[in-house]
Design an enzyme around this catalytic site. Structure first.
Site, PDB file in Angstrom:
ATOM      1  N   GLY A  47      42.140  24.719  52.711  1.00 49.91           N
ATOM      2  CA  GLY A  47      42.303  23.088  52.601  1.00 49.91           C
ATOM      3  C   GLY A  47      44.353  23.190  52.770  1.00 49.91           C
ATOM      4  N   GLN A  52      51.810  20.553  51.271  1.00 55.14           N
ATOM      5  CA  GLN A  52      52.399  21.736  52.289  1.00 55.14           C
ATOM      6  C   GLN A  52      53.480  22.047  52.259  1.00 55.14           C
ATOM      7  OE1 GLN A  52      47.531  22.365  50.465  1.00 55.14           O
ATOM      8  NE2 GLN A  52      48.718  24.603  49.496  1.00 55.14           N
ATOM      9  N   CYS A  90      44.917  28.466  46.102  1.00 52.32           N
ATOM     10  CA  CYS A  90      45.678  27.166  46.898  1.00 52.32           C
ATOM     11  C   CYS A  90      46.861  27.902  47.644  1.00 52.32           C
ATOM     12  CB  CYS A  90      47.010  25.983  46.085  1.00 52.32           C
ATOM     13  SG  CYS A  90      47.843  24.648  46.816  1.00 52.32           S
ATOM     14  N   LEU A  91      47.376  27.964  48.736  1.00 56.29           N
ATOM     15  CA  LEU A  91      48.344  28.659  49.978  1.00 56.29           C
ATOM     16  C   LEU A  91      49.629  28.125  48.898  1.00 56.29           C
ATOM     17  CD1 LEU A  91      46.867  27.322  53.037  1.00 56.29           C
ATOM     18  CD2 LEU A  91      46.989  29.656  51.564  1.00 56.29           C
ATOM     19  N   HIS A 133      41.684  18.420  45.173  1.00 54.81           N
ATOM     20  CA  HIS A 133      42.051  18.944  44.941  1.00 54.81           C
ATOM     21  C   HIS A 133      43.152  18.704  45.886  1.00 54.81           C
ATOM     22  CE1 HIS A 133      44.099  23.648  45.001  1.00 54.81           C
ATOM     23  NE2 HIS A 133      44.873  23.153  45.806  1.00 54.81           N
ATOM     24  N   GLU A 134      43.194  18.751  47.166  1.00 56.89           N
ATOM     25  CA  GLU A 134      43.196  18.570  48.304  1.00 56.89           C
ATOM     26  C   GLU A 134      44.342  17.322  48.672  1.00 56.89           C
ATOM     27  OE1 GLU A 134      44.773  19.986  49.998  1.00 56.89           O
ATOM     28  OE2 GLU A 134      43.328  22.074  49.499  1.00 56.89           O
ATOM     29  N   HIS A 137      47.189  17.212  45.492  1.00 55.84           N
ATOM     30  CA  HIS A 137      48.852  17.367  46.447  1.00 55.84           C
ATOM     31  C   HIS A 137      49.591  16.228  46.432  1.00 55.84           C
ATOM     32  CE1 HIS A 137      48.746  21.823  46.517  1.00 55.84           C
ATOM     33  NE2 HIS A 137      47.484  21.881  46.921  1.00 55.84           N
TER      34      HIS A 137
HETATM   35 NI    NI Z   1      46.125  23.116  47.353  1.00 59.68          NI
END
Ligand code: NI
Length: 166
Positions: A47, A52, A90-91, A133-134, A137
């Site tokens: 995701g 991000q 997480c990226l 999680h997303e 963000h």
């Molecule tokens: Ni993330």
């Protein structure tokens, strides 16, 4: 489609709150969504939130089981219950992961990429964790905010070591 640059922790722009999208039928927004998928697949994420890639609009793309492309615009959790633990990465925090406490069940209301409202719900699986999680963000929250301070310190140390090697 373009692979966009991902913001890494501790970049302060990851803490910025995203604004709702007013006009979805817009070339720029559609391009952004395509770029977000391209970026997510390039870095093998499940995701990605617009935050991000330093775009502070309420847009999430997901493909949690690598079989369906999901777009959530202006997402909002409308139901939540129970509690469950998930291993999350997480990226924006390359190379590390941690077990995070989340709601077991969530129902999310959002718009799809055509501006059509829909609901998605999930209980006790990766999708449920991914949604939380997303959406976090978009509010400037990272999964490491949900772990103990000691664990967080260790994770950040490990991540910095890994990033130096990249
Ligand atoms: Ni993330």
């Amino acid at each position: 489609m373009t692979v966009r640059k991902i913001l890494f922790y501790p970049n302060e722009r990851l803490r910025k709150k995203a604004e709702p999208v007013e006009k979805i039928d817009d070339k720029e927004i559609q391009q952004l969504i395509d770029d977000m998928f391209e970026t997510m697949y390039e870095f093998q994420g499940g995701g990605l939130a617009a935050t991000q890639i330093d775009v502070h609009k309420q847009i999430i793309v997901m493909d949690p089981d690598k079989s369906q492309k999901l777009v959530l615009i202006n997402p909002e959790i409308v139901e939540k219950s129970g509690s469950s633990k998930y291993e999350e990465g997480c990226l924006s925090l390359p190379g590390v992961s941690a077990v995070v406490q989340r709601f077991e069940h969530v129902k999310v209301k959002a718009l799809d990429r055509n501006g059509k409202p829909f609901e998605i719900e999930s209980t006790g699986d990766y999708l449920a964790a991914c949604l939380q999680h997303e959406i976090d963000h978009l509010h400037g929250t990272l999964y490491i905010d949900h772990v103990s301070p000691l664990k967080r310190t260790l994770l950040i140390k490990k991540m910095k070591k890994i990033m130096k090697m990249m």
